[in-house]
Design a protein around this motif. Structure first.
Motif, short mmCIF file in Angstrom:
data_model
loop_
_atom_site.label_atom_id
_atom_site.label_comp_id
_atom_site.label_asym_id
_atom_site.label_seq_id
_atom_site.Cartn_x
_atom_site.Cartn_y
_atom_site.Cartn_z
N LYS A 121 -15.41 4.12 -3.45
CA LYS A 121 -16.17 4.10 -4.69
C LYS A 121 -16.19 2.70 -5.30
O LYS A 121 -17.24 2.16 -5.65
N LYS A 122 -15.01 2.10 -5.46
CA LYS A 122 -14.91 0.84 -6.21
C LYS A 122 -15.45 -0.37 -5.45
O LYS A 122 -16.09 -1.24 -6.02
N TYR A 123 -15.11 -0.46 -4.20
CA TYR A 123 -15.53 -1.64 -3.42
C TYR A 123 -16.56 -1.14 -2.44
O TYR A 123 -16.23 -0.38 -1.53
N ASP A 124 -17.83 -1.53 -2.57
CA ASP A 124 -18.78 -0.91 -1.66
C ASP A 124 -18.80 -1.61 -0.30
O ASP A 124 -19.35 -2.69 -0.13
N LEU A 125 -18.14 -0.98 0.62
CA LEU A 125 -18.05 -1.51 1.97
C LEU A 125 -19.12 -0.88 2.87
O LEU A 125 -19.15 -1.12 4.06
N GLY A 126 -19.93 -0.01 2.29
CA GLY A 126 -21.01 0.60 3.05
C GLY A 126 -20.56 1.64 4.05
O GLY A 126 -21.29 1.96 4.98
N MET B 175 -4.99 -6.93 19.38
CA MET B 175 -4.10 -6.62 18.25
C MET B 175 -4.63 -7.20 16.94
O MET B 175 -4.14 -6.90 15.88
N ASP B 176 -5.63 -8.08 17.07
CA ASP B 176 -6.20 -8.64 15.85
C ASP B 176 -6.96 -7.58 15.06
O ASP B 176 -7.47 -6.62 15.61
N LEU B 177 -7.02 -7.82 13.76
CA LEU B 177 -7.73 -6.87 12.92
C LEU B 177 -9.21 -7.19 12.88
O LEU B 177 -9.60 -8.35 12.88
N SER B 178 -10.02 -6.13 12.85
CA SER B 178 -11.46 -6.32 12.72
C SER B 178 -11.79 -6.79 11.31
O SER B 178 -10.98 -6.63 10.39
N GLU B 179 -12.99 -7.33 11.18
CA GLU B 179 -13.45 -7.76 9.86
C GLU B 179 -13.35 -6.63 8.84
O GLU B 179 -12.85 -6.81 7.72
N ARG B 180 -13.77 -5.45 9.26
CA ARG B 180 -13.76 -4.32 8.33
C ARG B 180 -12.34 -3.93 7.95
O ARG B 180 -12.05 -3.62 6.79
N GLN B 181 -11.45 -3.98 8.91
CA GLN B 181 -10.07 -3.64 8.60
C GLN B 181 -9.50 -4.61 7.58
O GLN B 181 -8.78 -4.22 6.66
N LEU B 182 -9.82 -5.89 7.75
CA LEU B 182 -9.36 -6.88 6.79
C LEU B 182 -9.89 -6.60 5.40
O LEU B 182 -9.17 -6.67 4.41
N GLU C 70 -0.31 2.14 -8.02
CA GLU C 70 -0.31 3.51 -7.52
C GLU C 70 -0.92 3.56 -6.13
O GLU C 70 -1.88 2.84 -5.84
N PRO C 71 -0.38 4.42 -5.29
CA PRO C 71 -0.89 4.54 -3.93
C PRO C 71 -2.41 4.72 -3.97
O PRO C 71 -2.90 5.49 -4.80
N VAL C 72 -3.11 4.04 -3.11
CA VAL C 72 -4.55 4.08 -3.21
C VAL C 72 -5.17 4.90 -2.07
O VAL C 72 -4.77 4.77 -0.92
N GLY C 73 -6.12 5.75 -2.44
CA GLY C 73 -6.73 6.68 -1.50
C GLY C 73 -8.07 6.18 -0.98
O GLY C 73 -8.65 5.25 -1.54
N SER C 74 -8.51 6.82 0.07
CA SER C 74 -9.74 6.37 0.74
C SER C 74 -10.95 6.50 -0.18
O SER C 74 -11.83 5.65 -0.20
N ARG C 75 -10.95 7.56 -0.94
CA ARG C 75 -12.10 7.82 -1.80
C ARG C 75 -12.30 6.73 -2.84
O ARG C 75 -13.40 6.22 -3.05
N SER C 76 -11.21 6.36 -3.51
CA SER C 76 -11.33 5.38 -4.60
C SER C 76 -11.73 4.01 -4.06
O SER C 76 -12.47 3.28 -4.70
N ILE C 77 -11.27 3.70 -2.84
CA ILE C 77 -11.70 2.45 -2.21
C ILE C 77 -13.20 2.48 -1.99
O ILE C 77 -13.92 1.55 -2.34
#
Lengths: 351, 351
Positions: A32-37, A1-8, A23-30
Motif C-alpha cells: 500500500k505505502k510504497y508502490d512497487l507495482g 546469492m545476490d539480491l534482485s533489484e526488487r528484493q532490494l 512494529e513488524p511490517v506486513g506484506s500488505r502495508s508495504i
DNA sequence: TGTTAGCACTCGCCTATCGAGAGTGCTAAT
DNA sequence: ATTAGCACTCTCGATAGGCGAGTGCTAACA
C-alpha cells in the motif's frame, strides 16, 4: 546469492517502515505505502526468500517481518543515501558548538549533549585519543606540608590530577626535584608504554628524601595514568532511551543502563576503532547484542584524535544519524583547527 | 494528641513490616507476627485512629495500611534504635576503604560505591565542601604556543583545571606573571565570594601583553570556578533502584533517573545541610516527593567538609542505613585525620 | 468502657475465555 | 511468474468470574 533489484526495494521498504514504526511490517502495508507495482502476495514470496537468506525474521508466526542485523548491515553499506540535515539541526550545531570553542573539554561535553538532543539517543564523547598520547610533563604542586597535587599533562593538552596525602611531610626541594626527575623520565612516552613497562620500576635515587617521596608518589602515578585512559569520556542523554519502545520493559532498560554505566567498556570499544564514521550493528558488538553503536572521529589541528558516538537499538535512522555525525565532527574538527587555516568557523562541508 | 504506647508499638510494627515487604500491611498479619497481646480488631481500631491523625494511609479501601511521611518522621526522630552493623558490612568498609587512603578523590568515589553496594540504593558523595573552600593558588601552565592549562587549587587540596586554546600565541613571561598576579588577587577568598564580586572585574594592567592574556583567560576562569562547585560529585549505583518494587513502572524509573542525573540539584541540596546524619523524607524534599535522602558529613583533619549520601524510596531501612552511614563517615574522617592523632586506622566508634 | 468475635462488603488481582485484526502460507487460476 | 482467495495462526484487548486479603460495623463480653 545476490539480491534482485526488487528484493532490494522490498528490503529497503521494510527497513524504512520498521525504523519508523517499530512494529513488524506486513506484506500488505508495504504494497500500500510504497508502490512497487506488485501485489502483496508477490511481496510475501520475496519476503519468504529474504527470510531464508537471513535478512528478515519472524518474531512469531503470523506477525510481520523484522529486519535482521544482516539487513541493517546491507542497508548501511549499500542502500543508504546521505541525508541532508534539517535546517533546525544545522542551526543548532552551528550555534551551540561555536559558543565554547576555546575550551576543550567543555566543547566536547557540549557536543555530546547536543548529539543526544538531536538524535534522541544516548551519546558519548571522548577527548583526545589517549592511547596515542604522550606525556608532556609532570608537576608536583604543594598544598600543605603533607598534601600535594600530582599533575600529568599530555601533549594534546589533556590533563589529569590527583590530590595525595602523605604520611610524612615532604620538603619543597624534593618535590621540585622529583617533578623534574619524573618529567625527564617520562616525557615523550605514550601512556601505554609507561603503564606496561613501569609497573615494577626501580625507585632508585641517590638522595634519600627524594627516594622516599618517589616511593610514595609512584603508586598514585600509575593509577592516575590508568585514569587518564578513562576519565575523559562524557556520557549524555541516557534517559532518552526510556522513550523508545524497545526499552519499555524494565529489564531491558536496566540492562542498558548497567552497560551504559561501564565507562571502561566504551573506552575499550573506542580505542579499537578506525577513522571516520563507523557503524557497529547488533551482534557485531560482543555485548549489547541488540544495540547499534555509531562512532565518528574529530580532529585537532588536523591530527586524528577524539571520538564521539551514539548508542541505541539496532532500529535507528542510520542515514540521518550518520549524516548528523559527519556534519558535527567536521564542524568540531574545524573548530579545533589552528586559527587562520580557514577563514570561517562553520565547518559543514557537505552543504 | 500524643500517641499511646500501644499506638506507637503498632505504628512501629507497621513500619517494620512495610519496609520489609513493600506491601500494605493488614491488622491480622500484625497481630500474628508481632505479639502485642491484642486481637486484630483492636489493632484495626487503633489503625483507624492513626490514619485519622495522618500517620497511615489507605492506598484503596480494603487494602492494608501504608505509613505516611509523617510516620517515618516520627520513627526516625523517636522510635528508631541504632542498629549494629553486620560483621560482613563492617569488614567490607574496613577493608575497602583503607585500601586507597592516600588519594582523596578516589577514596571518596570508592566510599560512594561501597555505600551503594551495602545499602542497595543509589549513592552520591561530595568532596570537600566547596562553598566554604578558599582559593589557595592559581597556575597557568604552557602546553604549546597557543594552548595552556588553567589550574585552580583550593585550600583543602581540591583541584580543577581546564585546557584553553587561544587565538594568539602567548609569551612565557606573561603567563608566569599572570599566574602570580591572579594568585595574589584571589588567594584566601572563597569561591562564592569571587564568583559574586568578580564577574565584571576590570582587566586593568599596565603591561599590554598581560592585559590581553588576562582578557582571554578570565571568562574561562569564571566558568572553571563555577565548575568547581559541581564537579566533585560522584554518583553511584543508580541501577540499584531498578530492583525495588516502587520502580518497576518505567515512568517512575525514568523520573528517578532524570532527577538523579541532575548533579546541580544534588549539589544545591548538599550545601544547605548541617553536620552529622540528616534524613529528609518525602515531601520534605521539594522535588522527589516520594524519595528519602540521607546525608552524612565526613571530616578532613577534624574540619567539617565533605558529604556522602544515599537516595531511595521513603520506604527504606532507616535504622540500618543511618548506622552504616555513621560508621562509614567516622571511618572516613578517621582516614583523613592527620596521621599520628590516633593509632589505628579503623574508625568505628560505635562498636 | 475497652476489647473481641463475627460477618457482610469492597477491592484488587489473577485467570480463562472470546472475538477481532493482522498476517502468513498454500493452492489454484491467470 | 504473478496474483486472488482462503484457511489457519497468533497476538492483543476486553470481559467476566472467583479468590484472597482486608476493612468497618455491630453486638457480645470481661
Amino acid at each position: 546469492m545476490d539480491l534482485s533489484e526488487r528484493q532490494l526495494q522490498i528490503l529497503q521498504a521494510i527497513i524504512t517502515d520498521y525504523v519508523e514504526n517499530a512494529e513488524p511490517v506486513g506484506s500488505r502495508s508495504i504494497a500500500k505505502k510504497y508502490d512497487l507495482g506488485v501485489s502483496p502476495a508477490t511481496i510475501r514470496n520475496e519476503m519468504s526468500d529474504l527470510e531464508e537468506m537471513g535478512y528478515l525474521t519472524h518474531p512469531h508466526t503470523s506477525a510481520g517481518r523484522v529486519p535482521s542485523d544482516k539487513a541493517y548491515r546491507l542497508y548501511v553499506n549499500d542502500l543508504m543515501k546521505k541525508k541532508n540535515l534539517s535546517a533546525k539541526d544545522k542551526r543548532m550545531i552551528n550555534e551551540r558548538l561555536v559558543a565554547s570553542r576555546d575550551e576543550f573539554d567543555r566543547t566536547i561535553r557540549h557536543a555530546a549533549e547536543l548529539l543526544s538532543e538531536i538524535t534522541h539517543l544516548a551519546s558519548f564523547a571522548m577527548t583526545p585519543a589517549t592511547n596515542e598520547e604522550t606525556i608532556s610533563f609532570i608537576r608536583l604542586l604543594p598544598v600543605d606540608e603533607r598534601t600535594l597535587i600530582l599533575m600529568i599533562v599530555g601533549d594534546s593538552g589533556n590533563v589529569t590530577n590527583t590530590t595525595l596525602r602523605l604520611n610524612v611531610p615532604y620538603t619543597q626541594e624534593s618535590l621540585e626535584l622529583l617533578s623534574k626527575n619524573m618529567t625527564v623520565s617520562y616525557k615523550g612516552r605514550t601512556l601505554d608504554d609507561v603503564l606496561k613497562n613501569e609497573i615494577a620500576e626501580d625507585v632508585g635515587s641517590d638522595i634519600e628524601a627524594l627516594a622516599q617521596l618517589k616511593g610514595n608518589v609512584m603508586p598514585s602515578f600509575i593509577r592516575t595514568l590508568e585514569d587518564m585512559l578513562n576519565v575523559n569520556l562524557y556520557m549524555e542523554g541516557m534517559t532518552n532511551i526510556f522513550n523508545l519502545p524497545e526499552y519499555t520493559s524494565i529489564d531491558r532498560a536496566r540492562d542498558f543502563m548497567e552497560l551504559f554505566a561501564r565507562k571502561d567498556w566504551f573506552t575499550q570499544k573506542m580505542l579499537a576503532r578506525e577513522d571516520g564514521v563507523v557503524v557497529t550493528i547488533g551482534e557485531e558488538n560482543d555485548k549489547m547484542k541488540d544495540c547499534t553503536l555509531i562512532t565518528a572521529t574529530y580532529h585537532v589541528d588536523g591530527k586524528l584524535v577524539g571520538k564521539i558516538g551514539v548508542i541505541g537499538p539496532t532500529r535507528m535512522k542510520y542515514d540521518e544519524i550518520t549524516s548528523i555525525m559527519e556534519y558535527l565532527t567536521n564542524n568540531l574538527s574545524e573548530s579545533f583547527r589552528l586559527p587562520g587555516d580557514t577563514g570561517d568557523g562553520n565547518a559543514g562541508k557537505d552543504e
